[in-house]
Structures are given as structure tokens and as C-alpha cells.
Design a protein around this motif. Structure first.
Motif, PDB file in Angstrom:
ATOM      1  N   PHE A 202      95.263  44.003  27.159  1.00 50.90           N
ATOM      2  CA  PHE A 202      95.918  44.389  28.268  1.00 50.90           C
ATOM      3  C   PHE A 202      95.645  45.790  28.902  1.00 50.90           C
ATOM      4  N   GLU A 203      95.394  46.640  27.860  1.00 44.15           N
ATOM      5  CA  GLU A 203      95.409  48.311  28.265  1.00 44.15           C
ATOM      6  C   GLU A 203      94.273  48.313  29.374  1.00 44.15           C
ATOM      7  N   GLU A 204      93.006  47.527  28.977  1.00 37.93           N
ATOM      8  CA  GLU A 204      91.827  47.633  29.882  1.00 37.93           C
ATOM      9  C   GLU A 204      92.112  46.824  31.181  1.00 37.93           C
ATOM     10  N   SER A 205      93.098  46.128  31.480  1.00 40.87           N
ATOM     11  CA  SER A 205      93.297  45.269  32.788  1.00 40.87           C
ATOM     12  C   SER A 205      93.791  46.032  33.699  1.00 40.87           C
ATOM     13  N   GLY A 206      93.994  45.715  34.880  1.00 41.18           N
ATOM     14  CA  GLY A 206      94.592  46.330  36.020  1.00 41.18           C
ATOM     15  C   GLY A 206      94.361  45.690  37.301  1.00 41.18           C
ATOM     16  N   PRO A 207      94.572  46.200  38.418  1.00 36.61           N
ATOM     17  CA  PRO A 207      94.516  45.362  39.637  1.00 36.61           C
ATOM     18  C   PRO A 207      93.162  44.917  40.096  1.00 36.61           C
ATOM     19  N   ALA A 208      91.950  45.674  39.587  1.00 34.59           N
ATOM     20  CA  ALA A 208      90.753  45.003  39.958  1.00 34.59           C
ATOM     21  C   ALA A 208      90.000  44.212  38.718  1.00 34.59           C
ATOM     22  N   THR A 209      90.819  44.306  37.537  1.00 34.25           N
ATOM     23  CA  THR A 209      90.379  43.636  36.491  1.00 34.25           C
ATOM     24  C   THR A 209      91.483  42.695  35.775  1.00 34.25           C
ATOM     25  N   PRO A 210      91.205  41.336  36.315  1.00 26.89           N
ATOM     26  CA  PRO A 210      92.199  40.383  35.762  1.00 26.89           C
ATOM     27  C   PRO A 210      91.869  40.119  34.447  1.00 26.89           C
ATOM     28  N   MET A 211      92.761  39.245  33.848  1.00 25.73           N
ATOM     29  CA  MET A 211      92.560  39.022  32.546  1.00 25.73           C
ATOM     30  C   MET A 211      92.274  37.091  32.631  1.00 25.73           C
ATOM     31  N   PHE A 212      91.275  36.609  32.082  1.00 30.17           N
ATOM     32  CA  PHE A 212      90.881  35.078  32.153  1.00 30.17           C
ATOM     33  C   PHE A 212      91.069  34.635  30.586  1.00 30.17           C
ATOM     34  N   PHE A 213      91.826  33.552  30.940  1.00 31.15           N
ATOM     35  CA  PHE A 213      91.952  32.838  29.270  1.00 31.15           C
ATOM     36  C   PHE A 213      91.038  31.662  29.510  1.00 31.15           C
ATOM     37  N   ILE A 214      90.021  31.645  28.656  1.00 27.88           N
ATOM     38  CA  ILE A 214      89.424  30.225  28.536  1.00 27.88           C
ATOM     39  C   ILE A 214      90.021  29.194  27.677  1.00 27.88           C
TER      40      ILE A 214
END
Length: 798
Positions: A202-214
Motif C-alpha cells: 500500500f505504501e507504494e501506491s498512490g494517485p498515479a499507481t492503483p493497486m490491481f488484484f488478479i
């Protein structure tokens, strides 16, 4: 990273994302006393950060492939390993047609030993194994040979050389050996498979980086998101957390949620975006638009299922590249699966039915059944002919049905329950008749009146528990369930050897396809790509016999009997295949000489030859086979020889090689036709009877008066006991023992003996499924259900 999309289209990584990981890794690297130490720290930090970032988004089955590829490329660049040896490991160019002089190695393994021995570093390996057979036997037959030392001076070989030897003599342990190799060369942190903590990603995500669950069946990754949201004050009640499930015309809602969240710094979950194919490009633009200038606390979480095949892949590259991809997979092994099945219920469930003992017993048996059918998939075609999406919904709805039936009936309707579970709830997914039989047999074994007498074994050493409360059932699983093994599924331990061997073959094939194209230059002293292809091409053309002259053959026969019709059909199909081989190779030869322009068709032919694969255009005209090109071509020449012998005088061979036909069914049908004509029986009222003889092919000098002797079949999952003439348990490590000659003749259906037989499916290859040929009734003393669960089948080629 860039090559991973060859394995799965979901694996897309952008340079932008890579550079973010790279910069972070530079900041994280510890300082060094000297420049040299600092550089080493940087390289270590960057390599491991990128490795972790990538692995997080890979399916379990692809992690080892990626790990091996990383290790091999790093070691090639630092000249620590030799390209020729790596080439051997990945290609496994075993010598064809050799027979093993020792009982602990198969012919296939011995072919590998001979090929290795022709390399300088491995000279005399073959002699040494024969000379010190006892030592080698002990090594080859140990539980975990990858942890043992090789005999004599072979233990001093380099790590890659030891891997080559392991690939040859214990292919089923080589995946473990690769893991050890990576650990030895890159360090332990690369192989410990702990899942990354959600908060770290989560720390690495942000407005430009969504988290994508496969997504994987039966796993809900969104619990993690909700839990983490709660700790940071993002909840549905606080109205700063939006959850949109797509697929019911929710696209507009999703767009509004994104716009609001980007302004206010909220969180948005978009579930199952794979259900809205047309809207995905809009979503891609939206995410792009909000990636800059949005509130810093704006977070997007996306989930989607991967497409069942690469052609069905629809998720846009832009979304995948810029996201942090995370795979969540269901647990593996019987222990975890059985707990997970039971987790769908509670103490309240157990107490809801008036007929408590019956309800609890059947509920526990169904949980075991559910875990078995889900986890049996890992054994490949010996597990299920096709792969099915069994899910927890099948289990929970079955329990509801059980409850309703027990409440409504005074006697437990075992037959009705088994029918509903096996044909409708679980059977609703099943499309193959043999898989349907398997599912039905499990239920017959697990759900029957004996359940209530406390005598029912779900697996060897695992009794169905009696009346307990919910926590005690979980405790019972921990205390009593035997360790993970194929026995828990009714399979023989050999099933695991087969499954591990195929996993290893797939691993090396994938790594081979991912090798950089230009690395086959003359570095490491190997021949260039073109030279290798040219050598194979010349050899194939040189050995390829002339086509069959059909009109000349036709002039030889007076009467077109059913057998002769089969012979002509086979010659025609063989001609069509050899014509294509000759045409395409001559064309490629001109292309390599520069006399013709290379087309994409010629390129893929060249590529297949280089990777020792059967080219697609040949495959289309051929028969199913799982061999590499070298083995396939040896087999093809044998088939042609067999046909030449038969068409020499059109007399039926004394024993017919059934696997040698394009269409074995047509030969078996011809047996019925010719006996029906002779005896004037109606064809539709006939069946084949198969009697397994005690002899081998050499013992026959003439065909039988009617019917035919057939040879060259193998049994998988059990073996044939020639002395007693019945199916019996396989020997350990003997995966596909060969069958004696079988006498096939036709009889009227009503004369069939169906008592004490196991209706055994015959398949062309180990892929089973669509390669089904016929059913042979084989004699058995034990109940047929044992062989059904063990996945016993006859194979025409291995």
C-alpha cells in the motif's frame, strides 16, 4: 520483467513503474566503506527490490520460472555459467532409442545420460553409473536427492552441472533442485516465499499507481483493503470509501466515484472490471487523467479475473503497466483446503438440523469431497481430464440441499443426495464423461449408510469423525489428517512423480522460450541459431522416406476389406504430413540461403526447430503427441516403417502397433466390421472384448484367425499383473509400465462379461481428455472404484 508477458498477458510492466522501484532501491541501499562495496550494495538492493515488486504480481506456478530466469541471466552476464551447459539443461537433447542397462533409470533418463556423457565435463558418466550401480542406485532412489551429495568425484561439479545431472536422473526433483540452485547463487531471501504484507504494498501506491488484484477462485483480497482502510479511517460509514461492483451497468457510478475520490482524497474499489470489456478504455483514460493533480490521499483498488486463455485477454496494457499487481491464490494441500472448506460454516450451522448426527457426518464428508476435487487438479490429466472452476458456492449450496432433504425425509435419501451433489451442484461444471464418473465414484465412497457406524475411511488412516462441535472438527483435522500425499485423493504416489516431472519440463521449456534471441551467437562456443536449425533441417530431409504411391498399392489388392481401407486411409494421411514437412523445409532452406524472402510462416518454423518443438503446420496434419521434435521425428519414421511393412503384401501384421495409427479408432472398428461380415452379426449389437495375453510382441509369428493382436500400450495409475491376469497396484517410480500383447476380438453385446471388470479408458497421449480412443474392460479382483479414483488409464504413447 519485460519478457514475462510471454507467459501471461496480465504480466505487463512499464519503464515508468520500473524507474520508481529503481529510485527507491537506490535510496534504500546501505552505504559502503569503499566504492566497490557501495556498488555491490546498490546492485543487491536494486535486484532484490525489482524481484520483489515483480513476484508479488505473479501466480505461484510462474514464480519459480521467473526466479530461475533471473538467476541464469545474472550468472551468464558474470560468466559464472557456461551457455552450452545451460542449453543442455533447458533443451534436454536426450539420445533417442537407447535402452537403459540399469534398473533404476528409465530409457528416457539413459538417453539423457548418454547425451551428457558426450560433453567433455561429463565424460564417462555413463560408464561410472554402470560400474558403480549400487552407489548410484542409492542416490537416485533417495527421498530428496537434491539434498544429497552426488557419488564419487561428481559431487565436486559446479552447481549448474549438478543441475544438469539431476535433470537427467531425477526429473521429478529438479524443481526443488532449481530452488536450491537459486538460493546457493543469489541468496536465501530470493526463495523464502512469504507473502508481502498488504501495508507494505500500500505504501507504494498512490494517485498515479492503483493497486490491481488478479483474482483466483475462492479468494477475496478486498478484506485486506477494508481492514487497512479501517486503521486509517477510511470506511463506508465515513463516506470516504467507495465500493463499486461492475457488471450490472455500474460504469457511470464508477466514473462518478473516481471523480469525487480524486478531488476529495477518498478510496475507491472497482471490483471485477473484466466484466465490462467495452468500458475498459474509458477507465484507462480516467485513471490517466486523475494520475496527476489529484488529492495525495486518493487511492484506487481494482480487481479482475485473468482470461482463461491469452486470446480472451482484454485488460488494457496501460492499466496493468501502471498498477501494483498482486495475486492472491487459494491455499494448496489437503490440510489447508479442508480447513478452508469447513471455514464456510460455524457452530450454528452444525446445530441447525434436527437430525444432527446424519447432518454433521455428511457435512464433514462433503467438506472432504470439496477439498479433494479442488486440489486434485494439481495432478494434471491424471487428476481431471479437464480443469473445472469448482467453488465454495458449490459446497454451501450442497449443504442447504442436504438440510432441506434431511428435514423432509424420515430415511436419509443417500441416492438422491449423491445425484444432486454429483450431477447437479458439482456435476454442473463437468463436461467430460470420465470426469463425471470420477466425481460420482468419490461420492459413492464418501456418502453411504456405513458413515453412521464410525467405520468409514475418507483416506487411508483418516476416519470420518463422529459427532463433535465445530472447533473439535478443526482440531481433528490438525491431529488426525495424514501428511500431504496422493493417497489422500485415492491416487498412487507415482501420480506426484508424474506431476512434478511435468512441472519441471514446463519450467525449462518456458525459460528456453524466454532466452534472449541473440544469446545463441558464438559466445560460449555454441553454434549459431541458423547453424543449429540448418543441421536439423538437413537431417530431417535426408531421412524422410518417399511418399506412398496409392494407385500402385490399389492395383495390388483384389478386395477392399475393412483392414485394407484403414491401411489406405493411413497412407493418405501420412502422405499429406510428409508432403508438408518436405515443402516447408525446402522453402525454409531457400530462406536461410537468402534465395527467398523470409515469411512469418518460415520464421515460426525456424523458431520451432530451434526450440525442438513440432512446428504448428506439421502438428495440424499429424496425430496428438507430447514429444519434442527429435523424439517426434523418430516416432514418425517408425510409423512409416510399420505402414510400409503392412502395405508390402497387405497381410495383417502378427501383432499390430495400435499407437502407430493416425486414427486407432478406425482400426478397432475394422475388427468389428470384419467379424460382423464373417459371422453375419448386426454391427450395432457388437462390442470389443479384450483379453490380455501373457506374451510380448516377439512371441507372435502370425495374426489370430479373427480379431487382432495389438501391442505397445502402457498403463498409468496401476500395472497389469501378468501372472494373475488382473490390474494391481503400481510399483513405486514405475509410472507407465508396458502392457503385454492384447487380443482384441468382437462379440455380441449380450455376451459381454461385466462382472469384476474395470472399464478402462484408452487415450493416445498423457494429455488424456480429447485424445480418448476406446474403452477396454480389464479384469480386476478389487472394486472398480479403486481404479477410477486412481485415474487408471491405458496410453498409446508416453
Amino acid at each position: 520483467m519485460n519478457d514475462l508477458n510471454k507467459i501471461h498477458p496480465m504480466y505487463q510492466f512499464s519503464l515508468k513503474a520500473f524507474s520508481v522501484v529503481f529510485q527507491k532501491a537506490v535510496r534504500k541501499a546501505p552505504p559502503g566503506e569503499s566504492l566497490k562495496e557501495r556498488v555491490a550494495n546498490l546492485i543487491d538492493s536494486i535486484t532484490f527490490s525489482v524481484f520483489q515488486y515483480t513476484t508479488r504480481g505473479l501466480f505461484e506456478c510462474d514464480k519459480l520460472t521467473y526466479m530461475a530466469q533471473v538467476a541464469f541471466l545474472i550468472l551468464l552476464m558474470s560468466k559464472e555459467i557456461n551457455q552450452v551447459e545451460l542449453d543442455f539443461l533447458l533443451r534436454y537433447p536426450a539420445q533417442q532409442g537407447v535402452s537403459s542397462p540399469v534398473d533404476f533409470l528409465s530409457n528416457q533418463s539413459w538417453g539423457g545420460v548418454k547425451a551428457l556423457s558426450s560433453m567433455e565435463e561429463f565424460r564417462n558418466l555413463d560408464r561410472d553409473i554402470e560400474g558403480s550401480a549400487k552407489r548410484w542406485k542409492k542416490f537416485v532412489e533417495s527421498e530428496c536427492p537434491e539434498k544429497e551429495k552426488f557419488p564419487q568425484e561428481w559431487k565436486n561439479k559446479t552447481a549448474l552441472q549438478r543441475l544438469c545431472m539431476m535433470r537427467v536422473i531425477r526429473p521429478d526433483r529438479v524443481t526443488y533442485a532449481v530452488r536450491d540452485f537459486v538460493e546457493e547463487k543469489l541468496g536465501t531471501k530470493y526463495v523464502v516465499g512469504r507473502a508481502l504484507d498488504f501495508s507494505a504494498s500500500f505504501e507504494e501506491s498512490g494517485p498515479a499507481t492503483p493497486m490491481f488484484f488478479i483474482l483466483s477462485p475462492g479468494v477475496d483480497p478486498l478484506k485486506d483493503v477494508e481492514k487497512h482502510g479501517k486503521t486509517l479511517g477510511y470506511t463506508f460509514d465515513n463516506r470516504n470509501f467507495h465500493n463499486v461492483s461492475l457488471g450490472q451497468g455500474q460504469e457511470v457510478v464508477a466514473e462518478q466515484a473516481l471523480d469525487l475520490a480524486a478531488n476529495e482524497g477518498h478510496w475507491v474499489i472497482l471490483q471485477n472490471i473484466h466484466l465490462v470489456a467495452k468500458w475498459l478504455s474509458t477507465l484507462e483514460k480516467k485513471l490517466e487523467q486523475h494520475s496527476e493533480g489529484s488529492h495525495q490521499e486518493f487511492h484506487v483498488f481494482i480487481s479482475a479475473e485473468p482470461a482463461p486463455s491469452p486470446d480472451g485477454h482484454i485488460i488494457p496494457q496501460g492499466i496493468l503497466e501502471n498498477s501494483i499487481k498482486i495475486t492472491n491464490e487459494p491455499p494448496t494441500g489437503m490440510h489447508a483446503n479442508l480447513h478452508k472448506a469447513l471455514d464456510n460454516f460455524s457452530q450454528n450451522t452444525l446445530e441447525m438440523c434436527a437430525r444432527e448426527i446424519e447432518f454433521k457426518s455428511i457435512l464433514f464428508a462433503l467438506c472432504y469431497f470439496h477439498a479433494v476435487v479442488a486440489e486434485r487438479r494439481k495432478f494434471g490429466p491424471q487428476g481431471w481430464n479437464r480443469s473445472y472452476p469448482f467453488n465454495t458456492g458449490d459446497l454451501t449450496i450442497s449443504i442447504n440441499v442436504l438440510y432441506n432433504y434431511l428435514e423432509a425425509n424420515s430415511k436419509v435419501p443417500y441416492d438422491d443426495l449423491r445425484y444432486l451433489f454429483g450431477e447437479i451442484m458439482y456435476g454442473g461444471h463437468i463436461t467430460d464423461d470420465w470426469d463425471r464418473r470420477l466425481c460420482k465414484t468419490y461420492l459413492e465412497e464418501y456418502i453411504k449408510p456405513e458413515m453412521l457406524e464410525g467405520e468409514l475411511l475418507l483416506a487411508p488412516g483418516f476416519l470420518l469423525p463422529g459427532n463433535m462441535d465445530y472447533t473439535s472438527y478443526h482440531q481433528y483435522i490438525d491431529d488426525v489428517l495424514p501428511p500431504e500425499s496422493p493417497y489422500l485423493y485415492g491416487l498412487h504416489p507415482n501420480a506426484e512423480i508424474g506431476f512434478l516431472t511435468q512441472t519441471a519440463e514446463k519450467l525449462f521449456r518456458t525459460v528456453l522460450e524466454m532466452q534472449p534471441r541473440d544469446s545463441s551467437g558464438s559466445e560460449g562456443g555454441g553454434a549459431t541459431r541458423e547453424e543449429k536449425v540448418k543441421a536439423v533441417l538437413d537431417e530431417v530431409l535426408e531421412k524422410l522416406p518417399d511418399e506412398f504411391n496409392i494407385s500402385e498399392l490399389m492395383a495390388k489388392v483384389e478386395e477392399r476389406t475393412p483392414y485394407i481401407v484403414v491401411a489406405f486411409q493411413e497412407c493418405e494421411r501420412m502422405n499429406s504430413l510428409t508432403q508438408e514437412i518436405r515443402r516447408s523445409l525446402k522453402e525454409l532452406d531457400l530462406g536461410l540461403k537468402g534465395e527467398l524472402t523470409m515469411t512469418s510462416e518460415m520464421e515460426s518454423l525456424q523458431n520451432a526447430i530451434f526450440l525442438d518443438q513440432v512446428p504448428e503446420a506439421w502438428n495440424k496434419r499429424a496425430y496428438p503427441s507430447i514429444s519434442g521434435l527429435a523424439g517426434w521425428y523418430t516416432d514418425l519414421l517408425n510409423r512409416i516403417k510399420e505402414l510400409e511393412n503392412w502395405t508390402g503384401d497387405f497381410a495383417l501384421p502378427s501383432a499390430v502397433w495400435l499407437a502407430g495409427f493416425f486414427n486407432p479408432q478406425s482400426f478397432l472398428t475394422a475388427i468389428m466390421q470384419s467379424m460382423a461380415r464373417k459371422n453375419e452379426w448386426p454391427l450395432d449389437k457388437m462390442a470389443l472384448q479384450c483379453d490380455v495375453t501373457k506374451k510380448n510382441r516377439e512371441d507372435f509369428s502370425s495374426p489370430p484367425r479373427e480379431g487382432a493382436y495389438i501391442h505397445g500400450l502402457f498403463m498409468e495409475g496401476a500395472r497389469w499383473d501378468t501372472q494373475t491376469g488382473i490390474i494391481t497396484d503400481a510399483r513405486l517410480k514405475e509410472l507407465t509400465p508396458s502392457m503385454p500383447v492384447i487380443f482384441i476380438k468382437a462379440i455380441p453385446v449380450d455376451k459381454q462379461d461385466t462382472r469384476s471388470v474395470y472399464p478402462c479408458p484408452v487415450y493416445k497421449t498423457r494429455q488424456r481428455g480429447p485424445t480418448y480412443v476406446w474403452t477396454f474392460n480389464l479384469k480386476t479382483k478389487e472394486s472398480a472404484s479403486k481404479w477410477v479414483l486412481a485415474g487408471v488409464a491405458l496410453l498409446l504413447q508416453i
